[in-house]
Design an enzyme around this catalytic site. Structure first.
Site, PDB file in Angstrom:
ATOM      1  N   CYS A 128       0.821  -1.214   0.000  1.00  0.00           N
ATOM      2  CA  CYS A 128       0.000   0.000   0.000  1.00  0.00           C
ATOM      3  C   CYS A 128       0.855   1.263   0.000  1.00  0.00           C
ATOM      4  O   CYS A 128       0.541   2.235  -0.676  1.00  0.00           O
ATOM      5  CB  CYS A 128      -0.975  -0.006   1.172  1.00  0.00           C
ATOM      6  SG  CYS A 128      -0.196  -0.193   2.783  1.00  0.00           S
ATOM      7  N   TRP A 129       1.952   1.232   0.730  1.00  0.00           N
ATOM      8  CA  TRP A 129       2.815   2.407   0.819  1.00  0.00           C
ATOM      9  C   TRP A 129       3.413   2.744  -0.531  1.00  0.00           C
ATOM     10  O   TRP A 129       3.493   3.916  -0.905  1.00  0.00           O
ATOM     11  CB  TRP A 129       3.898   2.171   1.877  1.00  0.00           C
ATOM     12  CG  TRP A 129       4.855   1.056   1.557  1.00  0.00           C
ATOM     13  CD1 TRP A 129       4.593  -0.286   1.559  1.00  0.00           C
ATOM     14  CD2 TRP A 129       6.212   1.189   1.198  1.00  0.00           C
ATOM     15  NE1 TRP A 129       5.715  -0.990   1.218  1.00  0.00           N
ATOM     16  CE2 TRP A 129       6.729  -0.120   0.996  1.00  0.00           C
ATOM     17  CE3 TRP A 129       7.074   2.269   1.024  1.00  0.00           C
ATOM     18  CZ2 TRP A 129       8.045  -0.361   0.629  1.00  0.00           C
ATOM     19  CZ3 TRP A 129       8.383   2.022   0.673  1.00  0.00           C
ATOM     20  CH2 TRP A 129       8.864   0.729   0.470  1.00  0.00           C
TER      21      TRP A 129
END
Length: 162
Positions: A15-16
């Site tokens: 996600c990052w």
């Protein structure tokens, strides 16, 4: 142009990286009037795994004088590689390796479902840690140990092939 396609990290902990690459793609889409563009998250993930593997192995080399059951060595071996990251890690990866379009390095089964890849990498990294510690007991110097590290890391590249 406004990007219409939504990115999907699927069953991975990226996600990052997805968030940061999507921020970059918004500006690129506006600048060049693009409606369908995506950076390669697999490319980003590959170099993230490469850097994390190297960091782990360097820490193993720095702790060769410690007992195997020392708290630090046990902590290192607990979880040598994970998906997660933070902004400074993202910036460092982009500055060092750049970015490519997704068409250059598309998603693979392993990048979309990273748990199995992380499982294999974890076991290989632990194996390499054992090999380095064994080589050290045989009095092989640090330069030779470090030189043997690169081919071991390159073996992990196969997980990113289609």
């Amino acid at each position: 142009g406004e990007i219409k396609k939504v990115t999907n990290q699927k069953a991975s902990g990226r996600c990052w990286g997805f968030a940061a690459l999507n921020l970059m793609r918004i500006d690129l889409a506006k600048k060049y009037n693009l409606e369908n563009f995506e950076f390669s998250q697999s490319y980003f993930m590959f170099y993230d795994k490469l850097e994390k593997s190297n960091y782990f192995l360097e820490n193993i080399l720095k702790t060769l004088d410690l007992e195997y059951n020392s708290r630090l060595v046990m902590w290192l071996l607990e979880s040598p590689i994970q998906d997660g990251g933070q902004w400074d890690m993202f910036v460092n990866l982009i500055e060092k390796y750049g970015v490519v379009p997704q068409t250059v390095m598309p998603e693979t089964n392993h990048s979309s479902k990273s748990s199995l890849m992380n499982y294999f990498l974890t076991h290989k990294l632990r194996e390499y840690a054992w090999v380095f510690r064994k080589m050290n007991r045989r009095k092989i110097n640090l330069a030779k140990l470090r030189k043997s590290k690169a081919p071991r890391i390159r073996k992990g590249q196969n997980l990113f092939k289609q």
